[in-house]
Enzyme design. Sequence first.
Site, PDB file in Angstrom:
ATOM      1  N   TYR A  75       9.030   5.561  -1.510  1.00 36.22           N
ATOM      2  CA  TYR A  75       9.188   5.951  -0.096  1.00 36.22           C
ATOM      3  C   TYR A  75      10.353   6.821   0.399  1.00 36.22           C
ATOM      4  O   TYR A  75      10.729   6.838   1.485  1.00 36.22           O
ATOM      5  CB  TYR A  75       8.700   4.942   1.078  1.00 36.22           C
ATOM      6  CG  TYR A  75       7.208   4.672   1.025  1.00 36.22           C
ATOM      7  CD1 TYR A  75       6.370   5.578   1.645  1.00 36.22           C
ATOM      8  CD2 TYR A  75       6.786   3.395   0.871  1.00 36.22           C
ATOM      9  CE1 TYR A  75       5.183   5.299   1.760  1.00 36.22           C
ATOM     10  CE2 TYR A  75       5.535   3.071   0.982  1.00 36.22           C
ATOM     11  CZ  TYR A  75       4.646   3.975   1.368  1.00 36.22           C
ATOM     12  OH  TYR A  75       3.413   3.772   1.643  1.00 36.22           O
ATOM     13  N   HIS A  95      -2.651   3.988   1.273  1.00 34.84           N
ATOM     14  CA  HIS A  95      -1.650   5.342   0.831  1.00 34.84           C
ATOM     15  C   HIS A  95      -2.434   6.139   0.393  1.00 34.84           C
ATOM     16  O   HIS A  95      -3.150   5.838  -0.753  1.00 34.84           O
ATOM     17  CB  HIS A  95      -0.480   4.818   0.251  1.00 34.84           C
ATOM     18  CG  HIS A  95       0.258   6.167  -0.252  1.00 34.84           C
ATOM     19  ND1 HIS A  95       1.368   6.838   0.332  1.00 34.84           N
ATOM     20  CD2 HIS A  95       0.248   6.798  -1.482  1.00 34.84           C
ATOM     21  CE1 HIS A  95       1.582   7.875  -0.374  1.00 34.84           C
ATOM     22  NE2 HIS A  95       0.844   7.851  -1.560  1.00 34.84           N
ATOM     23  N   GLU A 108       3.590  10.770  -8.012  1.00 38.65           N
ATOM     24  CA  GLU A 108       3.186   9.647  -7.805  1.00 38.65           C
ATOM     25  C   GLU A 108       2.528   8.699  -8.948  1.00 38.65           C
ATOM     26  O   GLU A 108       2.965   7.627  -9.031  1.00 38.65           O
ATOM     27  CB  GLU A 108       2.413   9.405  -6.415  1.00 38.65           C
ATOM     28  CG  GLU A 108       3.377   9.819  -5.167  1.00 38.65           C
ATOM     29  CD  GLU A 108       2.748   9.964  -3.735  1.00 38.65           C
ATOM     30  OE1 GLU A 108       3.237  10.204  -2.868  1.00 38.65           O
ATOM     31  OE2 GLU A 108       1.523   9.540  -3.734  1.00 38.65           O
TER      32      GLU A 108
HETATM   33  P1  IDP Z   1       0.415   8.676   5.916  1.00 36.58           P
HETATM   34  O1  IDP Z   1       0.503   7.602   4.913  1.00 36.58           O
HETATM   35  O2  IDP Z   1      -0.543   9.043   6.505  1.00 36.58           O
HETATM   36  O3  IDP Z   1       0.793   9.809   4.619  1.00 36.58           O
HETATM   37  P2  IDP Z   1       3.341   8.909   6.429  1.00 36.58           P
HETATM   38  O4  IDP Z   1       3.759   9.835   7.420  1.00 36.58           O
HETATM   39  O5  IDP Z   1       3.638   9.662   5.164  1.00 36.58           O
HETATM   40  O6  IDP Z   1       1.585   8.829   6.565  1.00 36.58           O
HETATM   41  O7  IDP Z   1       4.155   7.679   6.526  1.00 36.58           O
HETATM   42  C1  IDP Z   1       4.167   6.704   5.635  1.00 36.58           C
HETATM   43  C2  IDP Z   1       3.799   5.390   5.819  1.00 36.58           C
HETATM   44  O8  IDP Z   1       4.751   5.021   6.827  1.00 36.58           O
HETATM   45  C3  IDP Z   1       2.448   5.302   6.860  1.00 36.58           C
HETATM   46  O9  IDP Z   1       1.444   5.245   6.049  1.00 36.58           O
HETATM   47  C4  IDP Z   1       2.707   3.824   7.416  1.00 36.58           C
HETATM   48  O10 IDP Z   1       2.455   2.800   6.848  1.00 36.58           O
HETATM   49  C5  IDP Z   1       4.138   4.220   7.753  1.00 36.58           C
HETATM   50  N1  IDP Z   1       4.602   4.754   9.100  1.00 36.58           N
HETATM   51  C6  IDP Z   1       4.275   6.034   9.350  1.00 36.58           C
HETATM   52  N2  IDP Z   1       4.742   6.454  10.476  1.00 36.58           N
HETATM   53  C7  IDP Z   1       5.035   5.032  11.183  1.00 36.58           C
HETATM   54  C8  IDP Z   1       5.654   4.741  12.525  1.00 36.58           C
HETATM   55  O11 IDP Z   1       5.656   5.543  13.622  1.00 36.58           O
HETATM   56  N3  IDP Z   1       5.833   3.419  12.636  1.00 36.58           N
HETATM   57  C9  IDP Z   1       5.756   2.550  11.756  1.00 36.58           C
HETATM   58  N4  IDP Z   1       5.379   2.776  10.504  1.00 36.58           N
HETATM   59  C10 IDP Z   1       5.049   4.140  10.226  1.00 36.58           C
HETATM   60 MG    MG Z   2       2.318  10.393   3.550  1.00 38.23          MG
END
Ligand code: IDP
Ligand code: MG
Length: 140
Positions: free
Chosen positions: A51, A117, A128
Amino acid sequence: MAIERTFSILKPDATRRNLTGKINAIFEENGLKIIGQRRIWMSQAQAKAFYAVHAARPFYNDLVEFMVSGPVVVQVLEGENAVAKHRDLMGATNPANAAEGTVRKLYAESIEANSVHGSDSAENAANEIAYFFAGCDLVG
Ligand code: IDP
Ligand code: MG
């Protein structure tokens, strides 16, 4: 349409609640084939590196802690338009915004513990996949 591969993780909230079969049934019923799969418990270092793109975000440390809080299933899915199809089936990051029938609408506990994910582009999918699998582990 091109056959693609994408990278998928069933997150600790999903393994804890025994949801791996229910979630993968959604992927399989929609034409995605599991061509590689492993249940692992990520190390802090693995989760941080995976991440790293989010390192500057306020939720990064909590996200890493969550991802190492239990086992996960890392897997590679193959099918037509697999990257976008998997993202569609997952639903929006925040389950409050996820469409009916999506994995996150059905199962996510919160915006963080959102069950799955999925890679967001073919390029990221390739990176990935390579992080967790050798080519010889992927069997279509
Ligand atoms: P995605 O998984 O839908 O692609 P991303 O923006 O890539 O979303 O974020 C990775 C992961 O980080 C998310 O799946 C979630 O587990 C966590 N996450 C994203 N935004 C937030 C937030 O605002 N608060 C807490 N955790 C978050
Ligand atoms: Mg993502």
